[in-house]
Each structure stands twice: as C-alpha cells, then as structure tokens.
Design a protein around this motif. Sequence first.
Motif, short mmCIF file in Angstrom:
data_model
loop_
_atom_site.label_atom_id
_atom_site.label_comp_id
_atom_site.label_asym_id
_atom_site.label_seq_id
_atom_site.Cartn_x
_atom_site.Cartn_y
_atom_site.Cartn_z
N SER A 176 5.34 1.06 -0.02
CA SER A 176 5.06 -0.31 0.43
C SER A 176 6.19 -0.83 1.31
CB SER A 176 4.87 -1.23 -0.78
OG SER A 176 3.66 -0.94 -1.45
N GLU A 188 -0.47 2.15 -6.87
CA GLU A 188 -1.86 1.73 -7.02
C GLU A 188 -1.92 0.42 -7.78
OE1 GLU A 188 -5.83 3.59 -9.02
OE2 GLU A 188 -4.73 4.85 -7.61
N VAL A 189 -2.55 -0.56 -7.15
CA VAL A 189 -2.69 -1.89 -7.75
C VAL A 189 -4.14 -2.32 -7.59
CG1 VAL A 189 -1.98 -4.30 -7.70
CG2 VAL A 189 -0.30 -2.50 -7.23
N TRP A 231 -6.77 -4.86 -6.90
CA TRP A 231 -6.85 -6.19 -6.30
C TRP A 231 -7.86 -7.07 -7.01
CZ3 TRP A 231 -6.86 -4.96 -0.32
CH2 TRP A 231 -5.55 -4.73 0.09
N GLY A 232 -8.86 -6.47 -7.59
CA GLY A 232 -9.89 -7.25 -8.26
C GLY A 232 -11.25 -6.60 -8.09
N SER A 269 -14.91 -2.20 -6.99
CA SER A 269 -13.50 -2.26 -7.36
C SER A 269 -12.63 -2.13 -6.11
CB SER A 269 -13.17 -1.13 -8.34
OG SER A 269 -11.80 -1.12 -8.67
N MET A 270 -11.83 -3.16 -5.85
CA MET A 270 -10.92 -3.15 -4.70
C MET A 270 -9.53 -2.74 -5.16
SD MET A 270 -12.04 -6.63 -2.71
CE MET A 270 -10.86 -6.27 -1.39
N GLN A 271 -8.95 -1.78 -4.47
CA GLN A 271 -7.65 -1.24 -4.87
C GLN A 271 -6.69 -1.13 -3.70
OE1 GLN A 271 -8.82 2.48 -6.72
NE2 GLN A 271 -8.64 1.60 -8.75
N TYR A 272 -5.44 -1.46 -3.97
CA TYR A 272 -4.36 -1.20 -3.01
C TYR A 272 -3.71 0.09 -3.45
CZ TYR A 272 0.23 -1.71 -0.76
OH TYR A 272 1.38 -1.50 -0.04
N ASP A 323 -7.12 4.69 -0.07
CA ASP A 323 -8.38 4.00 -0.33
C ASP A 323 -9.11 3.92 1.00
OD1 ASP A 323 -9.90 1.93 -2.33
OD2 ASP A 323 -9.95 1.20 -0.27
N LEU A 370 -9.06 0.48 2.65
CA LEU A 370 -7.69 0.12 3.02
C LEU A 370 -7.29 0.88 4.29
CD1 LEU A 370 -5.14 -1.47 2.21
CD2 LEU A 370 -4.41 0.54 0.92
#
Length: 543
Positions: A11, A69-70, A72-73, A92-95, A150, A153
Amino acid sequence: MSILADIPILSLIVWSPLLGLILILLLPRSRSGLLKGTAIAVSLVPLVLSAWLYADMGGDRNASAYEEEVAWGDIPLNSEALNDPGIGVVFSMQYSLGIDGLSLPLVLLTALVTAMASFAAIHVKKRWKTFYCWFFLLELGMLGAFLARDLFLFFIFFEITLVAMYFLIGIWGYYNRERAANMFLLYNGIGSALMLIAFVMLTMTAGFRAEAGASGMQLIYSANYADIMHNLANPSAWVNVMPSEGTVNPFYMNSGMQWTTFILLFIAFGIKLPVFPFHTWMLKVHVEAPPAVVMIHSGILLKLGAYGLIRFGLTLFPEQYKDWAPLLAVLGVISLLYGAVIAFRQTEFKLMLAYSSVSHMGIVLIGLAAVNELGYQGAVFQLVSHGVISALLFLIVGSLYERTRTTELQELGGLSRSMPFMSGVLLIAGLASLGLPGLSGFIGELLSLLGLFDTMEWVVAAAMLGIVLTAVYVLRGVLAITFGAIDEKHVTLQDARFIEALPMAVLVAVIVLLGCYPSLLTNMVEPGTAALMEQLISARTGG
C-alpha cells in the motif's frame, strides 16, 4: 523476515505518488523550479520502496508474507428473487494487493522509469502544476494495476492510467496531440470494455461461493483473484460442475464460455500490448506525446498489456492458452517482422522507435508461445529490458528535440561532434535494442527464442530474420544521427546537462547490469515460472 512483512509495504508503494500529488497542489503555481524539484524528489520514494522490497523478497521468496487484504464491505443483491428469507445474496468488495516474481520486477521497472521520466519532464513548458498532478496519478494507477489481486480493483487502477494518459497526451503533446489522445482513448476504451465484460463473466461464475452464516445461507460473488483462480482449478467448484439432467447450475462455465472469456481477455490486453494489427493507435502516441510521457507509455504501459495477458489469460485459462500457443507464435513473428520492416523504412526517428516497440513486443509473444520455463523467463526479461531501453531512447529523443527542434533523420547528422556524451549514450541504447551480448536486450531475446526452438523451429528461423532487420534499422538510425556531415546550426549545440545526463547514466547502468548479471532478474522470476508450468502441465494432462 524483515520489517517489511510487518508493515503495509504494498500500500505504501501504491499510494506514495499521492504524496507528490498533494505537495504539488500545495505549492504556488508560479514556482516552476520548485514544482519540478519537488516532483523529482517525490518520484524517488516509490523507487526506494520497491527496490527495498525487491531486495527483501529476493532473499526470502515468501511472497505471501507481503499480501494485504481488507474487506471493503458487501453490496446486497436481489435476494428477494430467490423467495427465501434465509438466503442472502451479496457482492463482496475487497481491497487486495499481492506480489510475486512476475509483478515485482514490473513494479520496480515502473518506479524506475517514472523517476527518470520526472527528470525528462523539465522540458514541459506550460501548466507544470497540472502536469505533475496527472503524472503522479498515472504512476499510482500503474503501480496499483501491477499489485492488485482483485479483478475490479485492477480495473479501477487500469482506468486511472487511461484517464491520466489522455490528458497528458492531449494537453502537453505536439501538433496532433488531440487526435493522438482520442485514438488512444478509443482503442484502449474498447479494450477496457472487453476486459470488463470478461471480468463480470468470471465474477458471476468462478467468483461464486456459498457460505453458511449465523443468519442463514450467504451466496457470495467475489472478484478476488485468488478465489477465482482456485475455483477454476477445483473440479468440485460450482464453476466446473456440469448440471445433470433435470438440475440447474447457473454458475457453470462450459468450454464455450471459457473460450469466450479467454478471447475477450486476449483482445483486451492485445490492444494494450499492442499485438498486430491493433497497433496503429500506439504510433500516434509515440510521435505526439511529450518525451516524459512517451518514456512511461513505451517503457511501462505497453508492458501492462503483456502482464494482463499472463496474469488473467494465461494463468486463469491454461488449457485455452496452450491450445493458442501456435497462434501466439505466429502473431509474435508477424509483429517482429512487420515492425522491423516498417521501422527500416522510416525517416523520422520517433516513428522508427514506435515500430521498433511493435517489433520487440513480438519477442514477448514468442517467449509466451514456448509454453515452458525458459520461454516464460525470456518474455518477462524482454518486458523489463525493453522497458528500460525504450525509456532511455525516448529520453535521448526528447533532449535532442529540445536542441534541434526536429527528429527527422535527414536533418540530423554528425551530432557526435557537438554532443559526444549524448551520442555515446544513444549508441549504447541502440546496441542494447538490437541485442548486443553483454547488454540486457540480448538476454530476453535469447531466452525467448531458445524456449521455442524445440517445438517450433520454423518460428525461430523466421524470428532470426527479424533480429537481423532490427540490427539494420537501429544502426541506420543511430549512425545517421551521430555521424556524417553536421549542419552548421548544430555545431554549437550544448551536450547533455547534469539533470539530463543523470537519468541517462542510471538507465545505461541498469542495461549493462542486467546484461552482465541476468540472474538479478531471472532468480526473481523463476519461482513464478515453476508454478505457472505446474498449472500448464495439469491442464495438459487433465489433472
């Protein structure tokens, strides 16, 4: 394991260009020297971080330690259509960021070329503040695309590069800059649309999973790259379970759908690479964009096409890929020969280098068509090597144009008398481009051709003709500029200043270093190569 495993290093690398963007926004518009100096200094931050990561990962090789991996919601979908209150449907949204032997060398290349391009940007004559804002946004998009794990992403970062490049070409380019920017946006926009369709198809099939939760069953759609790759390789996953008679499986991906998705990805990234005949837009960009932008476009953005082809086409669809390997080889030879022949006929140096890029990307396709470790390593090596060499060539072209206001070969000549340093660097870059042993260009070509020799000797034979033609047009162009009669108005031209000579020297050092010590790169690529070959062998045997 070093401290890098305990901090979000990926990041930090991706978002570090934001530091430059914020600083540029805070500085006064009229202070051009301060703006340019700040931009150069901040552009070194991603380079230092990525070089640190490269050295750290080279000693440990545990790429999973750096993954981030986070969640997002979750976006609720139309679960009412199921008519069952106990079942929820979400996207599922992921960073998700990750690194491996394919993406890390390209991340380091991105940081290096962008930092050197910031030196070349000293020739920008107007709207410096706006230029550097788009410049750093472009770097953010490139770094994010190479590190994203992702699909959506990746798509977001990919689109950031398109928007930033459009304005950098359209505002700061040369006479036909708006036409070049529009062609760039049109072709790459079509590629992006095809890529998005393929990503949606993958998410709605291979990205599906069912989980039992406290509130009932959850049907989850995810664009996570690792989940999709796992499901595609898992025979018991929904995406691979053919519905029996009287049953329905809307997530099943039959052979036709797999081929459709693979072809969509191939065309999308083939436009970006570019693969013949999707190359015409790139010629306009190489000629009309400012030198700093062309350095990035030729040195990095073309490689993003090859990266996407490997990451999403080859890796996710190994069976389709191996079936198309002969076609890749043919397209590679066509690109190599076509680019070399047309480059030989050019009288304008930038256009010659543009066709040279088409030709050299043919080597990448030839390496990928080998379907073995040697060819794959050669393709990745060629990506990195050509990125450095082309960046150096366009850095020199920009400096020459600032002094002579032309890149027509017949209007140049004898410049070694007035600019010996720059002419010497141009000669080294040319020799690297034609594949002289001891320089980086030789290694990528050698490994790619050796990888294909056992299975497609006729392709290698045809490619050797392209290598010979490359030597002819490169020497023709370089010698026409550096030797011969010199125009009187060029006798007093100033040689490279320190701020121009420094990035030239750095790029020359990298070219020589990779040419003499190729293991610095091949050792990093090798683990990923072995994993990729396991996938291809499994696809070939049906295991």
